[in-house]
Design a protein around this motif. Structure first.
Motif, mmCIF file in Angstrom:
data_model
loop_
_atom_site.group_PDB
_atom_site.id
_atom_site.type_symbol
_atom_site.label_atom_id
_atom_site.label_comp_id
_atom_site.label_asym_id
_atom_site.label_seq_id
_atom_site.Cartn_x
_atom_site.Cartn_y
_atom_site.Cartn_z
ATOM 1 N N ALA A 46 27.452 39.591 49.161
ATOM 2 C CA ALA A 46 27.181 38.028 49.487
ATOM 3 C C ALA A 46 26.924 37.530 48.174
ATOM 4 C CB ALA A 46 26.029 37.644 50.499
ATOM 5 N N VAL A 47 26.084 38.035 47.362
ATOM 6 C CA VAL A 47 26.050 37.533 45.968
ATOM 7 C C VAL A 47 27.015 37.796 45.250
ATOM 8 C CG1 VAL A 47 24.374 37.700 43.984
ATOM 9 C CG2 VAL A 47 23.377 37.801 46.243
ATOM 10 N N ASN A 48 27.861 38.590 45.417
ATOM 11 C CA ASN A 48 28.945 38.922 44.436
ATOM 12 C C ASN A 48 29.756 37.712 44.622
ATOM 13 O OD1 ASN A 48 28.301 41.351 43.723
ATOM 14 N ND2 ASN A 48 29.775 42.512 44.909
ATOM 15 N N SER A 49 29.811 36.905 45.626
ATOM 16 C CA SER A 49 30.869 35.742 45.643
ATOM 17 C C SER A 49 30.325 34.625 44.718
ATOM 18 C CB SER A 49 30.764 35.002 47.127
ATOM 19 O OG SER A 49 29.536 34.672 47.695
ATOM 20 N N LEU A 50 29.143 34.561 44.375
ATOM 21 C CA LEU A 50 28.483 33.780 43.358
ATOM 22 C C LEU A 50 28.878 33.854 41.876
ATOM 23 C CD1 LEU A 50 24.866 33.171 45.038
ATOM 24 C CD2 LEU A 50 26.968 31.784 45.496
ATOM 25 N N TYR A 51 29.104 35.066 41.640
ATOM 26 C CA TYR A 51 29.800 35.517 40.231
ATOM 27 C C TYR A 51 31.058 34.546 40.050
ATOM 28 C CZ TYR A 51 25.613 38.644 39.487
ATOM 29 O OH TYR A 51 24.474 39.137 39.326
ATOM 30 N N ASN A 52 31.795 34.497 40.910
ATOM 31 C CA ASN A 52 32.910 33.876 40.472
ATOM 32 C C ASN A 52 32.973 32.362 40.245
ATOM 33 O OD1 ASN A 52 34.956 36.116 40.703
ATOM 34 N ND2 ASN A 52 34.764 36.274 42.922
ATOM 35 N N THR A 53 31.653 31.780 40.665
ATOM 36 C CA THR A 53 31.483 30.405 40.267
ATOM 37 C C THR A 53 31.073 30.321 38.849
ATOM 38 O OG1 THR A 53 29.154 30.449 41.162
ATOM 39 C CG2 THR A 53 30.732 30.096 42.877
ATOM 40 N N LEU A 54 30.829 31.251 38.189
ATOM 41 C CA LEU A 54 30.171 30.973 36.882
ATOM 42 C C LEU A 54 31.321 30.105 35.990
ATOM 43 C CD1 LEU A 54 28.752 34.541 35.947
ATOM 44 C CD2 LEU A 54 27.451 32.286 36.190
ATOM 45 N N PRO A 55 30.913 29.263 35.309
ATOM 46 C CA PRO A 55 32.008 28.377 34.271
ATOM 47 C C PRO A 55 32.465 29.160 33.263
ATOM 48 C CG PRO A 55 29.711 28.119 33.673
ATOM 49 C CD PRO A 55 29.783 28.832 34.908
ATOM 50 N N GLY A 56 33.688 29.007 32.749
ATOM 51 C CA GLY A 56 34.176 29.440 31.598
ATOM 52 C C GLY A 56 33.549 28.773 30.355
ATOM 53 N N ARG A 57 34.213 28.863 29.262
ATOM 54 C CA ARG A 57 33.768 28.481 28.263
ATOM 55 C C ARG A 57 33.826 26.959 27.996
ATOM 56 N NH1 ARG A 57 36.694 32.847 24.250
ATOM 57 N NH2 ARG A 57 34.573 34.091 23.605
ATOM 58 N N SER A 58 32.954 26.244 27.496
ATOM 59 C CA SER A 58 33.059 24.629 27.191
ATOM 60 C C SER A 58 33.148 24.382 25.548
ATOM 61 C CB SER A 58 31.598 24.227 27.735
ATOM 62 O OG SER A 58 31.389 24.207 29.209
ATOM 63 N N ILE A 59 33.735 23.455 25.315
ATOM 64 C CA ILE A 59 33.614 23.043 24.040
ATOM 65 C C ILE A 59 33.117 21.524 23.802
ATOM 66 C CG2 ILE A 59 35.886 24.413 23.584
ATOM 67 C CD1 ILE A 59 37.643 22.034 24.208
ATOM 68 N N ASP A 60 33.217 21.055 22.748
ATOM 69 C CA ASP A 60 32.398 19.871 22.114
ATOM 70 C C ASP A 60 33.266 18.526 22.085
ATOM 71 O OD1 ASP A 60 29.918 20.857 22.501
ATOM 72 O OD2 ASP A 60 29.944 21.801 20.550
ATOM 73 N N VAL A 61 34.445 18.549 22.699
ATOM 74 C CA VAL A 61 35.418 17.311 22.570
ATOM 75 C C VAL A 61 34.782 16.010 22.680
ATOM 76 C CG1 VAL A 61 37.416 18.562 22.301
ATOM 77 C CG2 VAL A 61 36.535 17.854 24.662
ATOM 78 N N ASP A 62 33.764 16.033 23.830
ATOM 79 C CA ASP A 62 32.800 14.804 24.281
ATOM 80 C C ASP A 62 31.703 14.706 23.140
ATOM 81 O OD1 ASP A 62 31.066 16.937 24.698
ATOM 82 O OD2 ASP A 62 31.072 16.825 26.848
ATOM 83 N N SER A 63 31.841 14.938 22.206
ATOM 84 C CA SER A 63 30.663 14.710 21.075
ATOM 85 C C SER A 63 31.031 14.338 19.964
ATOM 86 C CB SER A 63 29.683 16.152 20.983
ATOM 87 O OG SER A 63 30.492 16.923 20.302
#
Length: 556
Positions: A46-63
């Protein structure tokens, strides 16, 4: 329609896929709820399904440190309130998934699912943190709802209440999570550990403490700073993590571009505390190619890198200026050239040939004149757009930075000993002069500014900059400034030709010309309208319409 308010219903069946290697690549198998929750393995699945919700990398184009191919609505302050927002929906849906696991464990005390309940609590805290930094206080839902639940019409919790809930979840989780060194190979690598719980706790506490201190948030600043310092210190003292150093002057670059840059028996990078996992032929991504032309560093970031003597460019006699096309790279922090391509830098192509990252004509294909080198992969993965480098979400370097900042904010000062076990480890890798109280005093520097500078350059283009500007209360000031690129006037760039031998004109790069100092204007100040209301995103309009108890953020 009532259920649209907070929860987006998902199937009770935990969708999953076969996997023999790493759990967070794909979960294992799917079963119906009626025959589930009868063994420890069921909770793991059940918890394994949550790992797939982890986000990928983010960048700083909004800064202010990175610019894409056009103006960013968030950093420009032109984003609008939306009818619905996937960020709101997704996080509440995942909160419900996490809570469901926790509730099922309470119903069946015959099964010892404590470790997996702890993982579910970690994820729930992670999702609520996502909501906190975007919207501020939001409704706290700590049980699984149905369409008739009164909680569907909950009002917003205060920031203080929400942060307390998040930290409570993380404290409970930490008790039942293993150390990373206790994980075995295979499926366990990448699972949530005590280190991850403490690191996230430190991150949350520092964020809210500084937000409340500089913006007013109602939280107990000193209590949260104490938690941030204590939790980050727990990660440091555990000796479970360390900085990646085995590649010498390119160690920092290898951390982000080399999928095989691990040096421990676990087969995982020593610096990764929480990461989204990828594996060749199992799950890959195209992040490196996508960010190559969309992640242009700005003048602001370039000027923040220190010279090797530990001094800013306006104080150091070692700074070579902007006269040459890449003279500004000389005698600087190694992270500068490990992040931004210098003339002649290359990556290895799959066939062993050199693929230039930067040449004399490259700058016309960027918006600032600077080409991102960080994240640029090599070899076969570059050819096939199948990168399998793990994507860091929380790394050890950030924990060291949290420890230093929390220490200073808590006491109004920081000891040389605290600097040596945090920031100076990063400076050693960057091969620049160590930071000490004596050095700051002798050179008329500001310690807090140097701590913040260190965070900015170490975490450059990793998606933290906008949140930092907000929590420090300086977002309006910094994001109202024009965005600048290379110095075109008064430099060798004016004599550069493109790859076809044609002279490069300033109009090839920008329609706004240069400022008084000769730097290319990428985005003029007139289109930078970030204001106080932009510190928080608007609550989705549909949620406001459905729930009269849900108030909108100020000025939206």
């Amino acid at each position: 329609m009532k259920s649209r308010l907070i929860l987006i219903y998902f199937s009770i069946i935990f969708v999953a896929f076969a996997c023999q290697d790493n759990l967070d690549l794909f979960p294992k198998t799917a079963v119906s709820d009626g025959s589930f929750w009868n063994s420890e393995d069921d909770y793991e699945l059940a918890v394994n399904s949550l790992y797939n919700t982890l986000p990928g990398r983010s960048i700083d184009v909004d800064s202010d440190t990175q610019y894409a191919e056009s103006n960013n609505a968030i950093s420009s302050g032109t984003n609008l309130a939306k009818e619905s927002d996937g960020y709101w929906n997704d996080n509440y849906s995942r909160i419900r998934s996490s809570t469901y696991i926790i509730e099922k464990a309470k119903e069946n005390e015959e099964v010892d699912a404590s470790r997996y309940v702890a993982e579910a609590r970690f994820f729930r805290a992670f999702y609520y943190y996502n909501l906190l930094v975007r919207y501020g206080g939001v409704p706290i839902i700590d049980k699984v709802l149905n369409t008739d639940s009164e909680e569907l019409y909950s009002s917003r919790a205060s920031r203080k209440e929400l942060v307390s809930f998040i930290i409570d979840d993380l404290e409970l989780a930490e008790k039942d999570l293993p150390l990373r060194s206790h994980l075995t190979s295979g499926d366990e690598i990448g699972r949530i550990t005590k280190g991850a719980a403490n690191a996230l706790m430190a991150k949350v506490a520092l964020f809210e403490a500084t937000w409340s201190k500089y913006n007013g948030g109602g939280s107990d600043v000193n209590a949260l700073l104490t938690i941030a310092k204590s939790a980050s210190k727990a990660v440091i003292s555990s000796n479970e993590f360390e900085l990646l150093n085995r590649y010498g002057s390119e160690s920092y670059r290898h951390l982000f571009m080399d999928p095989d840059a691990d040096d421990n028996s676990l087969g995982v990078k020593p610096e990764h505390i929480l990461a989204k996992r990828f594996r060749e032929e199992v799950r890959t991504n195209t992040f490196a190619q996508e960010v190559q032309t969309n992640g242009n560093p700005t003048r602001k970031l370039m000027d923040m890198y220190l010279c090797v003597d530990g001094l800013p460019i306006d104080k150091s006699p070692l700074f070579k200026g902007y006269g040459g096309v890449d003279s500004e790279f000389d005698n600087r922090d190694l992270r500068m050239n490990n992040t931004v391509g210098r003339i002649g830098d290359y990556v290895w192509r799959h066939d062993g040939a050199e693929l230039l990252v930067a040449n004399k004509g490259f700058f016309v294909s960027t918006t600032t004149g600077y080409r991102l080198w960080k994240y640029q992969t090599e070899g076969e993965s570059r050819l096939n757009r199948k990168d399998y480098n793990d994507q860091e979400i929380i790394r050890y370097a950030e924990v060291l930075l949290i420890y230093a900042e929390a220490s200073y904010e808590l006491a109004g000062s920081i000891t040389d000993s605290e600097l040596n076990e945090s920031i100076n480890l990063l400076r050693q890798r960057a091969e620049i002069h160590e930071l000490s109280n004596g050095f700051v005093s002798a050179n008329n520097l500001n310690m807090l500014e140097e701590i913040r500078r260190e965070r900015t350059v170490e975490l450059a283009l990793e998606g933290e900059r906008l949140l930092d500007l907000k929590r420090w209360g300086i977002a309006v000031e910094e994001l109202s400034k024009e965005v600048l690129g290379i110095q075109y006037d008064n430099s060798a760039w004016k004599d550069v030709t493109d790859n076809n031998g044609n002279p490069i004109k300033i109009s090839d790069l920008t329609s706004f010309g240069t400022n008084d100092d000769g730097f290319v204007i990428v985005q003029p100040k007139s289109s930078r309208t970030f204001s106080e209301r932009n510190y928080l995103f608007p609550i989705p309009l549909q949620e406001i319409q459905l729930n009269e108890n849900l108030t909108q953020n100020p000025n939206w």
